[in-house]
Motif scaffolding. Sequence first.
Motif, PDB file in Angstrom:
ATOM      1  N   VAL A 197       6.224  24.631 -39.404  1.00 19.47           N
ATOM      2  CA  VAL A 197       5.894  25.013 -40.775  1.00 19.47           C
ATOM      3  C   VAL A 197       5.719  26.523 -40.860  1.00 19.47           C
ATOM      4  CG1 VAL A 197       3.366  24.856 -40.633  1.00 19.47           C
ATOM      5  CG2 VAL A 197       4.537  24.369 -42.799  1.00 19.47           C
ATOM      6  N   GLY A 198       5.428  27.144 -39.725  1.00 17.62           N
ATOM      7  CA  GLY A 198       5.266  28.596 -39.707  1.00 17.62           C
ATOM      8  C   GLY A 198       6.487  29.315 -39.188  1.00 17.62           C
ATOM      9  N   ARG A 199       7.549  28.570 -38.893  1.00 17.31           N
ATOM     10  CA  ARG A 199       8.746  29.207 -38.321  1.00 17.31           C
ATOM     11  C   ARG A 199      10.009  28.544 -38.859  1.00 17.31           C
ATOM     12  NH1 ARG A 199       8.720  30.215 -32.987  1.00 17.31           N
ATOM     13  NH2 ARG A 199       6.580  30.933 -32.875  1.00 17.31           N
ATOM     14  N   ASN A 200      10.141  28.569 -40.189  1.00 18.67           N
ATOM     15  CA  ASN A 200      11.343  27.989 -40.801  1.00 18.67           C
ATOM     16  C   ASN A 200      11.855  28.932 -41.875  1.00 18.67           C
ATOM     17  OD1 ASN A 200      10.271  27.196 -43.601  1.00 18.67           O
ATOM     18  ND2 ASN A 200       8.747  26.376 -42.174  1.00 18.67           N
ATOM     19  N   TRP A 231      13.396  34.362 -34.440  1.00 14.93           N
ATOM     20  CA  TRP A 231      12.472  33.464 -33.758  1.00 14.93           C
ATOM     21  C   TRP A 231      13.109  32.090 -33.651  1.00 14.93           C
ATOM     22  CZ3 TRP A 231      12.033  35.073 -38.796  1.00 14.93           C
ATOM     23  CH2 TRP A 231      12.000  34.087 -39.785  1.00 14.93           C
ATOM     24  N   GLY A 232      12.503  31.240 -32.861  1.00 18.15           N
ATOM     25  CA  GLY A 232      13.044  29.898 -32.676  1.00 18.15           C
ATOM     26  C   GLY A 232      11.984  28.847 -32.915  1.00 18.15           C
ATOM     27  N   GLY A 233      12.408  27.736 -33.498  1.00 17.05           N
ATOM     28  CA  GLY A 233      11.518  26.586 -33.672  1.00 17.05           C
ATOM     29  C   GLY A 233      12.137  25.388 -32.977  1.00 17.05           C
ATOM     30  N   GLN A 276      17.196  28.766 -34.436  1.00 20.22           N
ATOM     31  CA  GLN A 276      16.755  30.138 -34.631  1.00 20.22           C
ATOM     32  C   GLN A 276      16.780  30.483 -36.115  1.00 20.22           C
ATOM     33  OE1 GLN A 276      17.948  33.157 -31.657  1.00 20.22           O
ATOM     34  NE2 GLN A 276      19.539  31.724 -31.029  1.00 20.22           N
ATOM     35  N   ALA A 277      15.914  31.404 -36.483  1.00 16.11           N
ATOM     36  CA  ALA A 277      15.909  31.899 -37.855  1.00 16.11           C
ATOM     37  C   ALA A 277      15.690  33.404 -37.807  1.00 16.11           C
ATOM     38  CB  ALA A 277      14.827  31.215 -38.668  1.00 16.11           C
ATOM     39  N   PHE A 278      16.035  34.049 -38.908  1.00 18.12           N
ATOM     40  CA  PHE A 278      16.103  35.506 -38.923  1.00 18.12           C
ATOM     41  C   PHE A 278      15.570  36.052 -40.241  1.00 18.12           C
ATOM     42  CE2 PHE A 278      19.579  33.422 -36.789  1.00 18.12           C
ATOM     43  CZ  PHE A 278      19.493  33.926 -35.502  1.00 18.12           C
ATOM     44  N   VAL A 279      14.990  37.240 -40.173  1.00 17.89           N
ATOM     45  CA  VAL A 279      14.581  37.896 -41.410  1.00 17.89           C
ATOM     46  C   VAL A 279      14.965  39.372 -41.314  1.00 17.89           C
ATOM     47  CG1 VAL A 279      12.245  38.401 -40.582  1.00 17.89           C
ATOM     48  CG2 VAL A 279      12.694  38.286 -43.038  1.00 17.89           C
ATOM     49  N   SER A 280      15.413  39.903 -42.438  1.00 17.04           N
ATOM     50  CA  SER A 280      15.813  41.306 -42.477  1.00 17.04           C
ATOM     51  C   SER A 280      14.632  42.164 -42.910  1.00 17.04           C
ATOM     52  CB  SER A 280      16.956  41.500 -43.473  1.00 17.04           C
ATOM     53  OG  SER A 280      16.425  41.532 -44.796  1.00 17.04           O
ATOM     54  N   THR A 338      12.426  27.884 -52.779  1.00 19.42           N
ATOM     55  CA  THR A 338      11.700  28.226 -51.555  1.00 19.42           C
ATOM     56  C   THR A 338      10.199  28.177 -51.820  1.00 19.42           C
ATOM     57  OG1 THR A 338      11.708  30.565 -52.151  1.00 19.42           O
ATOM     58  CG2 THR A 338      13.514  29.796 -50.747  1.00 19.42           C
ATOM     59  N   ALA A 339       9.436  28.102 -50.744  1.00 18.30           N
ATOM     60  CA  ALA A 339       7.974  28.179 -50.849  1.00 18.30           C
ATOM     61  C   ALA A 339       7.465  29.039 -49.693  1.00 18.30           C
ATOM     62  CB  ALA A 339       7.358  26.788 -50.784  1.00 18.30           C
ATOM     63  N   ARG A 340       6.254  29.556 -49.855  1.00 18.15           N
ATOM     64  CA  ARG A 340       5.651  30.419 -48.813  1.00 18.15           C
ATOM     65  C   ARG A 340       5.143  29.515 -47.700  1.00 18.15           C
ATOM     66  NH1 ARG A 340       4.399  33.082 -45.242  1.00 18.15           N
ATOM     67  NH2 ARG A 340       2.775  34.672 -45.032  1.00 18.15           N
ATOM     68  N   HIS A 341       5.884  29.470 -46.575  1.00 19.83           N
ATOM     69  CA  HIS A 341       5.629  28.403 -45.598  1.00 19.83           C
ATOM     70  C   HIS A 341       4.193  28.367 -45.065  1.00 19.83           C
ATOM     71  CE1 HIS A 341       6.329  31.871 -43.317  1.00 19.83           C
ATOM     72  NE2 HIS A 341       7.133  31.423 -42.363  1.00 19.83           N
TER      73      HIS A 341
END
Lengths: 981, 416, 95, 186
Positions: free
Chosen positions: B72-75, B334-336, B258-262, B179-182
């Motif tokens: 829930v904190g890494r999506n 990061w990875g979940g 994995q997920a990414f943010v710019s 989207t929602a603020r995870h």
Amino acid sequence: MTQNNRLSGGQIDRDTTLNFRFDNRSFTAHPGDTLASALLANDVRLIGRSFKYHRPRGLLTAGSEEPNGIVELRTGARKEPNTRATTIEMFDGLEASSQNRWPSLKFDALGVNDLFSNFLSAGFYYKTFMWPAAFWEKVYEPIIRRAAGLGSLSAEADPDEYDKGFRHCDLLIIGAGPSGLMAALTAGRAGADVILADEDFQFGGRLNSETFSLGEQNASDWATQAVAELSTMPNVRLMPRTTVIGAFDHGIYGAVERTGDHLPTLPAGKPRQILWRIYTKKALLCAGATERPIVFENNDRPGIMMASALRTYANRFAVTTAPRVAIFTNNDDGHRTAADLHAKGVHICAVIDVREDAPVNYDYEVLSGARVIDTKGRLGLTFVEVALPDGSTRTLDCGALGVSGGWNPNVHLTCHQRGRPVWNEALAAFVPGSNLPVGLSVAGAANGQMSTHGALQSGAEGAVAALDLKGVLPDLPEAEDAPIAQKPFWYVEGCKRAWVDQQNDVTVKDVKLSYQEGFKSVEHLKRYTTLGMATDQGKTSNITGLAIMAEVAGKSIPETGTTIFRPPYTPVPIGAFAGRMKGQEFHPTRLTPSHHWAKERGAVFVEAGNWLRAQWFPLPGETHWRESVDREVRQTRASVGVCDCTTLGKIDVQGTDAAEFLNRVYANAFAKLAVGKTRYGLMLREDGMVMDDGTAARLAEDHFVVTTTTANAVGVYRHMEFVRQCLFPDMDVQLISTTESWAQYAVAGPNSRKLLQKIVDPEFDISNEAFPFMACSNITVCGGLRARLFRISFSGELAFEIAVPARYGDALMRRLMAEGEEFDVVPYGTEALGVMRIEKGHAAGNELNGTTTALNLGMGKMVSKKKDSIGSVLSEREALVEPDVLRLVGIKPVSPDEKITPGGHLMNIAGPVDAANDQGYATSAAYSPILNSSIGLALLKDGANRMGEKMRLVSPLTDLTVEVEIVSAHFVDPEGERLRA
Amino acid sequence: MRYSGFRVIKEALTGHKGWKPVWRDPEPKAQYDIIVIGGGGHGLATAHYLSKVYGQRNVAVVEKGWIGGGNVGRNTTIVRSNYMLDGNEPFYEFSMKLWEGLEQDLNYNAMMSQRGILNLFHSDAQRDAYTRRGNAMILHGADAELLDADQVRKEHPYLNFDDARFPIMGGLVQRRAGTARHDAVAWGFARSADSHGVDIIQNCEVTGLRIENGKCLGVETSKGFIGANKVGCAVAGNSGRVMGMAGMRLPIESHVLQAFVSEGLKPVLPSVITYGAGHFYISQSDKGGLVFGGDIDGYNTYAQRGNLPVVEDVCEGGVSLMPVISRARLLRMWGGVMDMSMDGSPIIDHTPVEGLYFNGGWCYGGFKATPASGHCFAHLLAKDEPHPVATAYRLDRFKTGRMIDERGAGNQPNLH
Amino acid sequence: MIINHPLLGPRDAAEFTYLGDASLIDRPDWQAEDAAEAFYDYAYLRDNPAGEHKELWYHEAGDRSWLVVTRDTTTHEISKVELARDVARARGRSK
Amino acid sequence: MHDLVAITALGGTTPRVDTVAGVTCTENPSVALASVAARRGQEAKAQAALAKLIDASAPDVEQHAGGTIAAFWSGPDQWMVEAPFDSHEDLALQVKSAVGDTASVTEQTDAWTRFDLAGDPLASVLELLCMLDLRKISAGSVSRCSIHHVGCFVLCRSSEAFSIYGPRSSAGSLHHAIVTAMRSAL
């Protein structure tokens, strides 16, 4: 404007003057400058605005850890938002502008946020904006989104190119400071394959920023000489302007080389950056350390900087931020800055040292046991207010304040595989833990060796240990070996609006509030306050924030937690990860043997996986694709048509067990297939679903040629290798793909035999008697060219597939067209192919969707129970054989002028239209110019028993409801007389 | 303590002294009616609905680390109900409706933002499949629209329409998605559950399940044994580990996504977009970061990190679809760890062990399911029968052949 | 990741395609009494260990060998790489 | 003799040649190929027969050897046989008659397109194309690898001469990748 903050010396080329613009004002600089040093030289301290409160901000550092001095670099399509002024290598004509401000940097309307900061405390947005519910998307969020963000992207596509490359080495050395250079010299002299990478455009690291000497030389000269020696070694590759961004599994490191960012314009064909995958036996992290701040009230004003940065600007770039400078420190290194600046003629107002026993210097005043309690200056520092031990206060008039809170080793890469750093009491800092990425070791300041001597020695030792070098260490030059002299001091008691994370505007107050609200783990702190989440990734703020929370919690720092770092070490353009695989090059393009001919014919092409296939061949005057497709279908069914079906996968299966092997991979039997015959094959996954279908032609007792669908060619080959190697390893079977070897064309229609007889060499009899339906044979054509002929039909017509070596495919197609003129031969594309297969009721991709069984597709009886074949057992599961499972049927609109929509759902003729009454769905549809009606295939519950039933095909998505009749899927020639003709 | 704009102002004027911890930090009791293993989104949501909707007050959530630290904190924070199959769509649409009222239900602003999701298609076959899907959504009472290429271009002019290897033919839109603020979702559920008496016990790792005569009596933890009449496991990513303690093998493999943010950017992207010709989906957060991801790495792993090839694959897709993001910088990756199930769909069911219940197999779709997953799991735990919208999520469906396979990838988890 | 191919030496895992648990080699007997149960177990249930895992990789962009790789799923450390054909034979598979 | 005219993989009637700085990339259609896969239990015999055919011992893992008729290793007990196209268009038949029942033989001539790279420095071009460790590669070695998502064989004939075999249908993409890398690196 003159560079009136320039000092003497430095490593810049004063003989050359470069022009640049910032916020549309023109300035001059010299080669060797960064944008940051050039701005300071020109007395520009105000560079940006902060994220939340839009506070005026200047530079904090001289390196890639910079949180404040970020700008939009270049213009137009090449605009780069959020670029650190401290890492921008100066070039002539450089243009940059400040960001996140409106209307101007000096007068930013949203600066008003600063006045309301009390209401904008950490996480305030989680507690409000909830009423009325509808207002979030409509009102609150748009405002927040407009205010948020930093720089803005260009709306245009990036015109630059990026490359990717692969390098291998015995030892990758990350960082070319004293430890990295010494390690490289040690390993290089020993003959090892070495890559030395550093993010800076000039090797040397801190050595370029210091005035002390190594042996007989001054620090930067020693670095220059070391680089000169290394560059003569063929076994050493020097990679300046290269940031090692991540440590990945098994010694693979990602590195980004900025090959073009320092050039005004890129030479044609050259990349802007290169992403390197570096395969290493060993790696040595020599990334140095980052100075950390002391936090105090209003510590974010332009002109308040890290002390080491002031020293770098003075010594390397010959720049002072202001003529009058003060230093605030808890350690001796702060005094070194003061001494260096003083030596350069900068006026040191005072050194404010929190330690009662601070070292005294007679050249300038030292205020021992003092603290900075406030500062003044809206757009730039003017005054610093100091509290003295006796309780009195002093106001210092200065334009710059250097802050030194000690140094944090750059342990980032040691955490990339979730390793945790450990607390070192002596340094009051985190140092690399024991669980490093395999093959990585650490030397120099990154490992806590803070003196230059320590760095040189651990660098040399690190190389020796990593490569297991025999022999003694090289002689090290004499270098300073000062012990750590500091008193841990994180923030000035009582401060509130004191910035921990300057870019994200996280203050001491926010850290305390988050703790008060129960966000006690470091991860909670980060997520709740956004501490360390800004573009600088918290390089100057994470540990300070942690330390402050530890004090609030009354715990030690290690008890409170650690903070780990994720890749990339510094942000990387997304384009660098994409490299050349974008636009038309995103995937390779596969062309069929008749592509060039089809292009001449004006064919319209369509992507089929990576293939480009002719979709239809419009004739002059045809305005709508349907005209072309209808014509192609009619002419094929009336006379003869030719279609390039090379894209179908072809697998050569040979060996004494080839037939038995096919018996296992196909659900139907192959053992008894006669030589010279072809058979349709149905392939299941082990879970009983249909994987693929095709034909297998037996060219000899021990030789088959198997075809797959275009889409599944790769997967089926992999599957067959799995069956061969993992399930039946002792079978004598050999597989090889021959998809590309042969140009294969379907020749279909009543006149197909007549046409082929004109090119097949006379010694081969292809009459119905000699070459009946499903026959196959090696033949020759056009006077001796080897070819293969299969009498198989996808269209339902009398049809053949003929294959010749691919290089002759173009010529064969032209020949077929020429010889076919008398029959009015027509080339047809994938659309006509699709129409004819639907008319014939052949299942294809839309039906083989991975959830359909043989039973669903009307081929249940084909699954032989007399033998072992993949998928046959699980295809029997109860839910897969229930009476009302989906069955493939044909559907026809009751009124022929209505259209079938694939993806429409079938509903009973009466009753509600909803999911509960869903009876199935249409998989494929086409207009049949033969039946003059739209027709379709569908999967319908218990479909086999519902022939003739009237139903509704509904597509609320496209706003359609059509009354359809359920019919056999075989619209054309159900008895199959034509294809046997 | 109720949150509101007025409260924020009042606290601001009184030095923020009044803010209380968002949840208590209690020591575990000896015995609970229900223990939920896993203080992630699904576990905390389960606790919220158990206490608020199903009147269960004697409930504990045990979490091995800190709450919200898992997926829930890494999506990539995407919320949607654009599913195709009968087993899925009612559940996800139920979830969507819960999302739409979540802030008010929790009195916590999880920033649910219904900015819409656009699934692009690039071939006739894809269009047909999306048509079938969109129709299924509407037939199930959800919203869907089909756009042609021109309509897509009007709404998203920055996409690659000029030299695309796989031209955009159109897209399926769900406007109510977003989207929602995870993190806020986890905190909001935790705060609500806590306020209804649920004990949220952090840093309490489950080390074993006490099972006697086929009945689960409670959990062994790093804080000692805690008894319970019923134990619900909601630890997606680690399901194999925890259920292994009960000797169960699952139709699940653990994989990393994995997920990414710019870096933060001024608004460029109005909605969520998924690429139909490559592994890439993207949205933009309220803070301005481009949040994007793609395919899983594809090998079994419990390590919360991935490798370069997938990073490159995702960015290749991204730049091909949106050339404008090429110069934007990737800030963090990061990875979940995902529960990848054998048909790509989840499991909410009781187990062969009496008193032991299982919630998992969410693949990489777990975030959007959070409220419904919690609601349905709470229903199962409280009433011992499946919630009507979750009846298909049975553990035995693979034995009977009732798979819920949206992708048609079959029994190979890393293809879902 | 790097897979140390028994024939080719170290190769980037990106050249390979992953299938899953090496137990997929142990395909049940289709004629056994409990074939249905056995195939369900074979096709759907996994140990999914946190630790040592034997798994199947296919050298798609290489020599087309199927390999059995022994890898720790918590650290990714690879302790053994074998040709799947040899493993299959060792587990008694033949024709 | 048949009267059909061949075209090259890039679609030309003559091979494509590109030169950047000191490096030349030449499309080479004048090679015939046939794959040889030893039958189960016949591995030794198949190797012997192959050795006889190429007048050199059957190439070991990732090696190539031979003269006019040469061969390179393509997989376990599997080789690709190379010969001049003009004199050996029917190579598969010749190979089959040489190996008899000891191996399966399949014509592969047009399954592949070949680009010959010549000049210096090739390493700086190749390191932008594939992940091979060029330090370990010497004359006589062969590697199968992926170039911009296209599966290829890379043969090293000398430090200044490499041959790249890629699937014929992807010739255009492969050629683009090679020439782009030449322009970038040289």
